[in-house]
Design a protein around this motif. Sequence first.
Motif, PDB file in Angstrom:
ATOM      1  N   ALA A   1     -39.006  12.341  23.322  1.00 14.69           N
ATOM      2  CA  ALA A   1     -38.356  13.532  22.615  1.00 14.69           C
ATOM      3  C   ALA A   1     -37.788  14.352  23.433  1.00 14.69           C
ATOM      4  CB  ALA A   1     -39.251  14.167  21.822  1.00 14.69           C
ATOM      5  N   LEU A   2     -36.357  14.969  23.135  1.00 15.77           N
ATOM      6  CA  LEU A   2     -35.542  15.734  23.842  1.00 15.77           C
ATOM      7  C   LEU A   2     -36.109  17.238  23.868  1.00 15.77           C
ATOM      8  CD1 LEU A   2     -32.193  14.279  23.663  1.00 15.77           C
ATOM      9  CD2 LEU A   2     -33.607  14.270  25.374  1.00 15.77           C
TER      10      LEU A   2
ATOM     11  N   VAL B   1     -29.257  17.010  21.063  1.00 14.40           N
ATOM     12  CA  VAL B   1     -29.925  18.366  20.573  1.00 14.40           C
ATOM     13  C   VAL B   1     -31.172  18.569  21.627  1.00 14.40           C
ATOM     14  CG1 VAL B   1     -31.476  19.218  18.568  1.00 14.40           C
ATOM     15  CG2 VAL B   1     -29.355  17.946  18.143  1.00 14.40           C
ATOM     16  N   VAL B   2     -31.081  19.745  22.275  1.00 15.67           N
ATOM     17  CA  VAL B   2     -32.249  20.210  22.932  1.00 15.67           C
ATOM     18  C   VAL B   2     -32.696  21.430  22.880  1.00 15.67           C
ATOM     19  CG1 VAL B   2     -30.987  18.735  25.113  1.00 15.67           C
ATOM     20  CG2 VAL B   2     -30.261  21.252  24.698  1.00 15.67           C
ATOM     21  N   SER B   3     -32.221  22.104  21.717  1.00 12.84           N
ATOM     22  CA  SER B   3     -33.055  23.381  21.176  1.00 12.84           C
ATOM     23  C   SER B   3     -33.026  23.241  19.802  1.00 12.84           C
ATOM     24  CB  SER B   3     -32.076  24.685  21.667  1.00 12.84           C
ATOM     25  OG  SER B   3     -31.992  24.735  23.131  1.00 12.84           O
ATOM     26  N   LEU B   4     -34.341  23.801  19.303  1.00 16.58           N
ATOM     27  CA  LEU B   4     -34.304  23.895  17.972  1.00 16.58           C
ATOM     28  C   LEU B   4     -35.275  25.155  17.611  1.00 16.58           C
ATOM     29  CD1 LEU B   4     -35.960  19.940  17.759  1.00 16.58           C
ATOM     30  CD2 LEU B   4     -33.781  20.828  16.348  1.00 16.58           C
ATOM     31  N   ALA B   5     -34.995  25.561  16.325  1.00 13.53           N
ATOM     32  CA  ALA B   5     -35.695  26.774  15.774  1.00 13.53           C
ATOM     33  C   ALA B   5     -35.828  26.530  14.348  1.00 13.53           C
ATOM     34  CB  ALA B   5     -35.124  28.040  16.299  1.00 13.53           C
ATOM     35  N   ILE B   6     -37.026  27.026  13.875  1.00 12.18           N
ATOM     36  CA  ILE B   6     -37.409  27.251  12.306  1.00 12.18           C
ATOM     37  C   ILE B   6     -37.563  28.636  11.954  1.00 12.18           C
ATOM     38  CG2 ILE B   6     -38.951  26.251  10.523  1.00 12.18           C
ATOM     39  CD1 ILE B   6     -39.814  24.161  12.309  1.00 12.18           C
TER      40      ILE B   6
ATOM     41  N   SER C   1     -42.694  15.728  24.830  1.00 12.35           N
ATOM     42  CA  SER C   1     -41.767  14.979  24.951  1.00 12.35           C
ATOM     43  C   SER C   1     -42.269  13.560  25.399  1.00 12.35           C
ATOM     44  CB  SER C   1     -41.113  15.236  26.553  1.00 12.35           C
ATOM     45  OG  SER C   1     -42.247  15.314  27.565  1.00 12.35           O
ATOM     46  N   SER C   2     -43.583  13.385  24.954  1.00 13.57           N
ATOM     47  CA  SER C   2     -44.104  11.893  24.794  1.00 13.57           C
ATOM     48  C   SER C   2     -43.480  11.219  23.511  1.00 13.57           C
ATOM     49  CB  SER C   2     -45.512  11.787  24.956  1.00 13.57           C
ATOM     50  OG  SER C   2     -46.096  12.450  23.904  1.00 13.57           O
ATOM     51  N   GLY C   3     -43.251  12.154  22.637  1.00 10.59           N
ATOM     52  CA  GLY C   3     -42.806  11.689  21.124  1.00 10.59           C
ATOM     53  C   GLY C   3     -43.942  11.947  20.496  1.00 10.59           C
TER      54      GLY C   3
ATOM     55  N   VAL D   1     -39.842  19.707  13.470  1.00  9.18           N
ATOM     56  CA  VAL D   1     -38.661  19.174  13.763  1.00  9.18           C
ATOM     57  C   VAL D   1     -38.522  18.500  15.208  1.00  9.18           C
ATOM     58  CG1 VAL D   1     -36.143  19.324  13.689  1.00  9.18           C
ATOM     59  CG2 VAL D   1     -37.669  20.774  12.170  1.00  9.18           C
ATOM     60  N   VAL D   2     -38.174  17.423  15.336  1.00  8.33           N
ATOM     61  CA  VAL D   2     -38.104  16.780  16.318  1.00  8.33           C
ATOM     62  C   VAL D   2     -36.723  15.998  16.823  1.00  8.33           C
ATOM     63  CG1 VAL D   2     -39.179  14.738  17.968  1.00  8.33           C
ATOM     64  CG2 VAL D   2     -40.583  16.027  16.133  1.00  8.33           C
ATOM     65  N   SER D   3     -36.497  16.400  18.207  1.00 10.21           N
ATOM     66  CA  SER D   3     -35.172  15.685  18.360  1.00 10.21           C
ATOM     67  C   SER D   3     -35.384  14.436  19.215  1.00 10.21           C
ATOM     68  CB  SER D   3     -34.208  16.510  19.312  1.00 10.21           C
ATOM     69  OG  SER D   3     -33.259  16.156  19.972  1.00 10.21           O
ATOM     70  N   GLY D   4     -35.139  13.137  18.973  1.00  7.26           N
ATOM     71  CA  GLY D   4     -35.479  12.085  19.782  1.00  7.26           C
ATOM     72  C   GLY D   4     -34.485  11.707  20.805  1.00  7.26           C
ATOM     73  N   ILE D   5     -34.901  10.775  21.747  1.00  3.96           N
ATOM     74  CA  ILE D   5     -34.208  10.392  22.784  1.00  3.96           C
ATOM     75  C   ILE D   5     -33.489   9.340  22.300  1.00  3.96           C
ATOM     76  CG2 ILE D   5     -34.243   9.023  24.745  1.00  3.96           C
ATOM     77  CD1 ILE D   5     -36.415  11.114  25.749  1.00  3.96           C
ATOM     78  N   SER D   6     -34.224   8.290  21.447  1.00  5.12           N
ATOM     79  CA  SER D   6     -33.672   6.974  20.885  1.00  5.12           C
ATOM     80  C   SER D   6     -33.399   7.277  19.469  1.00  5.12           C
ATOM     81  CB  SER D   6     -34.703   5.986  21.011  1.00  5.12           C
ATOM     82  OG  SER D   6     -35.936   6.035  20.349  1.00  5.12           O
TER      83      SER D   6
END
Length: 326
Positions: free
Chosen positions: A35-36, A80-85, A313-315, A48-53
Amino acid sequence: MLLFFRLWIISLILTGCSFITDAPLKSSVHSEGGALAAVISNDATISVVSGISQNVTVWDLQKDQVKYHWSHQGEGNNLVVSLAIAYDNSYVVTSDREAFGLWNLASGEPEGFWRIDESNIRDVAVSDQGRGILVGRSNGKVMFFEPVSGRRLEFLGHQEKINSVDISPNGFYALSGGNDYVAYLWDTRNGQVIYKFAHPSRVSKVALDPEGRYAFTADSQKLARIWDVQTGKEISRLSYFERQKIFSSARFSKDGKYLLTGSPTRRIDLWDVQSGEQLQEWRVAPRDGPQPQSAVVYAVGFLSEFSLISESSSGLAEVWPLESNK
């Protein structure tokens, strides 16, 4: 050998910390290949997860199943490298380095995308009902933006690039930290500084207690503090013996007794807010790939009185046992 054993025992006594736990109660793959970025809601029901693949995925943590798949800016490589809820779980902000988007969690639909042309986006935060979005940038400016009215306020207190931002649930108060060795608590209605929190090196992580009690600020060397936001006075300093400890995530417990943090070196730590004492430590699974194997802990949350959850980041989403400190 005897000398080594004695030094090991002394080290455990000095740190006051139990053995590191690296066996989760449960582990789930939330992003194949890593994950990014990732974020966990304050009540630990959504991540919420931004995935590499893959693109951005919204997870129902109670059912451990996908709620939505999102594409930040159309098909193609996910950046996507930044997230917020939002604290009330109403909206999510997704951001790459150049643009940010606002998503409605009830409908799963986007409600707008906005581009930043003059500098890169470093971090984002969002208030309840998506009323205000905070955008920290590489030029040292922090923008507070109201999507409905279009109102923008630029906070110009920082002199160098912003590393971390957070916002109160009602959107009235912002916390920002940057490379100028300073964190500011400020009012988004007028841009006025409420408190200035100085550090001896660049401020790499900040976090606000949603209940309006505390602020957390940490620098890139060895100083991590918890502040009383009503008085601006320091409550405690986190107590650790490493020469350098960087924080990649932080979350206060609802009762205000504990602070949970994640690091870029697989570590999760539980701290006593009043004393700064380290109570427990866990270590997430490393990301698959070449050596050295490590993982950034992007998000942490309290699942219950007896467990916590992490996204890294391991996903992987991993559930951890929590001793009955509470």
